[in-house]
Design a protein around this motif. Sequence first.
Motif, PDB file in Angstrom:
ATOM      1  N   HIS A 184       0.257  -1.613  -0.522  1.00  0.00           N
ATOM      2  CA  HIS A 184       0.182  -0.120  -0.154  1.00  0.00           C
ATOM      3  C   HIS A 184       1.030   0.789   0.258  1.00  0.00           C
ATOM      4  N   GLY A 185       1.912   1.073   0.785  1.00  0.00           N
ATOM      5  CA  GLY A 185       3.270   2.382   0.775  1.00  0.00           C
ATOM      6  C   GLY A 185       4.045   2.373  -0.348  1.00  0.00           C
ATOM      7  N   ARG A 186       3.576   1.709  -1.043  1.00  0.00           N
ATOM      8  CA  ARG A 186       5.112   0.925  -2.645  1.00  0.00           C
ATOM      9  C   ARG A 186       4.120   2.590  -3.519  1.00  0.00           C
ATOM     10  N   TYR A 187       3.117   1.508  -3.603  1.00  0.00           N
ATOM     11  CA  TYR A 187       1.938   1.932  -4.952  1.00  0.00           C
ATOM     12  C   TYR A 187       0.748   2.925  -4.563  1.00  0.00           C
ATOM     13  N   THR A 188       0.220   2.353  -4.073  1.00  0.00           N
ATOM     14  CA  THR A 188      -0.886   3.757  -3.669  1.00  0.00           C
ATOM     15  C   THR A 188       0.011   5.361  -2.726  1.00  0.00           C
ATOM     16  N   CYS A 189      -0.226   4.828  -1.281  1.00  0.00           N
ATOM     17  CA  CYS A 189       0.137   6.013  -0.044  1.00  0.00           C
ATOM     18  C   CYS A 189       1.970   5.633  -0.406  1.00  0.00           C
ATOM     19  N   VAL A 190       1.994   6.540  -1.939  1.00  0.00           N
ATOM     20  CA  VAL A 190       3.499   6.935  -2.246  1.00  0.00           C
ATOM     21  C   VAL A 190       3.718   8.470  -0.728  1.00  0.00           C
ATOM     22  N   ALA A 191       5.385   8.793  -0.852  1.00  0.00           N
ATOM     23  CA  ALA A 191       5.837   9.494  -0.361  1.00  0.00           C
ATOM     24  C   ALA A 191       5.702  10.495  -0.915  1.00  0.00           C
ATOM     25  N   ARG A 192       5.857  11.585  -1.739  1.00  0.00           N
ATOM     26  CA  ARG A 192       5.544  12.576  -2.438  1.00  0.00           C
ATOM     27  C   ARG A 192       4.166  12.806  -2.727  1.00  0.00           C
ATOM     28  N   LEU A 193       3.686  11.879  -3.482  1.00  0.00           N
ATOM     29  CA  LEU A 193       2.147  12.719  -3.785  1.00  0.00           C
ATOM     30  C   LEU A 193       1.640  11.437  -3.596  1.00  0.00           C
ATOM     31  N   PRO A 194       0.388  11.335  -2.620  1.00  0.00           N
ATOM     32  CA  PRO A 194      -0.212  10.333  -2.228  1.00  0.00           C
ATOM     33  C   PRO A 194      -1.617  10.118  -3.275  1.00  0.00           C
ATOM     34  N   LYS A 195      -1.852   9.012  -3.848  1.00  0.00           N
ATOM     35  CA  LYS A 195      -2.954   8.668  -4.756  1.00  0.00           C
ATOM     36  C   LYS A 195      -4.708   8.444  -4.296  1.00  0.00           C
ATOM     37  N   CYS A 196      -4.749   9.170  -3.218  1.00  0.00           N
ATOM     38  CA  CYS A 196      -5.819   9.301  -2.245  1.00  0.00           C
ATOM     39  C   CYS A 196      -6.973   8.952  -2.721  1.00  0.00           C
ATOM     40  N   PRO A 197      -7.284   9.351  -4.308  1.00  0.00           N
ATOM     41  CA  PRO A 197      -8.388   9.810  -4.699  1.00  0.00           C
ATOM     42  C   PRO A 197      -8.812   7.384  -4.951  1.00  0.00           C
ATOM     43  N   VAL A 198      -7.929   7.395  -5.305  1.00  0.00           N
ATOM     44  CA  VAL A 198      -8.200   5.666  -5.222  1.00  0.00           C
ATOM     45  C   VAL A 198      -7.738   4.753  -4.205  1.00  0.00           C
ATOM     46  N   CYS A 199      -7.765   5.261  -3.408  1.00  0.00           N
ATOM     47  CA  CYS A 199      -7.336   4.352  -1.812  1.00  0.00           C
ATOM     48  C   CYS A 199      -8.003   4.060  -1.326  1.00  0.00           C
ATOM     49  N   VAL A 200      -8.211   2.672  -1.866  1.00  0.00           N
ATOM     50  CA  VAL A 200      -9.040   1.684  -1.020  1.00  0.00           C
ATOM     51  C   VAL A 200      -9.749   2.023   1.264  1.00  0.00           C
ATOM     52  N   VAL A 201      -9.012   2.547   1.328  1.00  0.00           N
ATOM     53  CA  VAL A 201      -8.712   3.118   2.951  1.00  0.00           C
ATOM     54  C   VAL A 201      -9.707   4.359   3.229  1.00  0.00           C
ATOM     55  N   ARG A 202      -9.022   5.393   2.087  1.00  0.00           N
ATOM     56  CA  ARG A 202      -9.698   6.579   2.210  1.00  0.00           C
ATOM     57  C   ARG A 202     -10.289   7.134   3.394  1.00  0.00           C
ATOM     58  N   ASP A 203     -11.619   6.088   3.399  1.00  0.00           N
ATOM     59  CA  ASP A 203     -12.925   6.943   4.570  1.00  0.00           C
ATOM     60  C   ASP A 203     -12.199   6.943   5.380  1.00  0.00           C
ATOM     61  N   LEU A 204     -11.050   6.024   5.729  1.00  0.00           N
ATOM     62  CA  LEU A 204     -11.145   5.204   7.181  1.00  0.00           C
ATOM     63  C   LEU A 204      -9.133   6.151   7.421  1.00  0.00           C
ATOM     64  N   CYS A 205      -8.514   7.567   6.798  1.00  0.00           N
ATOM     65  CA  CYS A 205      -7.092   7.496   6.672  1.00  0.00           C
ATOM     66  C   CYS A 205      -7.536   8.861   7.488  1.00  0.00           C
ATOM     67  N   ARG A 206      -6.699   9.403   8.356  1.00  0.00           N
ATOM     68  CA  ARG A 206      -7.162  10.381   9.251  1.00  0.00           C
ATOM     69  C   ARG A 206      -5.792  10.469   8.549  1.00  0.00           C
ATOM     70  N   PHE A 207      -5.279  11.186   7.544  1.00  0.00           N
ATOM     71  CA  PHE A 207      -4.651  11.666   6.875  1.00  0.00           C
ATOM     72  C   PHE A 207      -4.937  13.141   6.784  1.00  0.00           C
ATOM     73  N   GLU A 208      -4.985  14.556   6.294  1.00  0.00           N
ATOM     74  CA  GLU A 208      -5.970  15.903   6.839  1.00  0.00           C
ATOM     75  C   GLU A 208      -5.839  16.487   5.645  1.00  0.00           C
ATOM     76  N   ASP A 209      -4.828  16.632   4.306  1.00  0.00           N
ATOM     77  CA  ASP A 209      -4.690  16.695   3.698  1.00  0.00           C
ATOM     78  C   ASP A 209      -4.215  15.881   2.314  1.00  0.00           C
ATOM     79  N   LYS A 210      -5.088  14.773   1.980  1.00  0.00           N
ATOM     80  CA  LYS A 210      -5.483  14.307   0.771  1.00  0.00           C
ATOM     81  C   LYS A 210      -5.640  14.822   0.087  1.00  0.00           C
ATOM     82  N   THR A 211      -4.777  13.934  -1.586  1.00  0.00           N
ATOM     83  CA  THR A 211      -4.652  14.626  -2.836  1.00  0.00           C
ATOM     84  C   THR A 211      -6.577  14.550  -3.020  1.00  0.00           C
ATOM     85  N   VAL A 212      -6.505  14.757  -4.317  1.00  0.00           N
ATOM     86  CA  VAL A 212      -7.788  15.022  -5.320  1.00  0.00           C
ATOM     87  C   VAL A 212      -7.899  14.837  -6.933  1.00  0.00           C
ATOM     88  N   PRO A 213      -8.542  14.078  -7.333  1.00  0.00           N
ATOM     89  CA  PRO A 213      -8.787  14.255  -8.801  1.00  0.00           C
ATOM     90  C   PRO A 213      -7.973  15.411  -9.491  1.00  0.00           C
TER      91      PRO A 213
END
Length: 231
Positions: A184-213
Amino acid sequence: MAFSKDEVNAFYAALKKSNPNPETELNHSNPYTLLVAVVLSAQATDKGVNKATEALFKIADTPEKMVKLGEEKLSDHIKTIGLYKGKAKNVIALSKLLIAKHGGKVPENREALEELPGVGRKSANVVLNVCFGHKTIAVDTHIFRVANRTGLAPGKDVREVEDGLMAVTPDKYLLNAHHWLILHGRYTCVARLPKCPVCVVRDLCRFEDKTVPPPVKPVKTSGKLISRAKR
């Protein structure tokens, strides 16, 4: 706010649904070749390690063969990997120790593994999990990031994160938790620009600065503007 038990279950259930049978991406044929690959993977990518070991493991897939190959020839095989000289020295040394103390076999024991040159707690956890089915979590930079960014098991260092993950992860998910989190960290929750729009745990994640499409750009066609989404 900490995850509730139901949220933790939902988190892992989502990761499992997206990847029911996760596996390590390090190519190996036996516990020894996995151990060597893990040692070589420090500060290197799995892809880079696999490229270097493709030919190596065809001629040296046991401690005895590796010692016979020697440090100089081993270095030639892995010179594309960072810190290859030190890693070659460690691989030869650990191979000799496996022969001398463990009959050429990789021990199913954390203390014995951590006695081997180049093998720390993280590497031992990988070997114990992948080769022997132990319920361990090897915290690397990817897992450290995921645990902290999502709020699943925040911690100041890798051991604190490991202990936190071991404490919150339901037993039924522990065997594969390491793989789900690292992938998940290698392909979705990547360091520089996490792929929040396609993340399967987006609704549970506490990350405030989620990326948008990215915004849909209009395209001019036959004198009219239409969105790319309608093309």
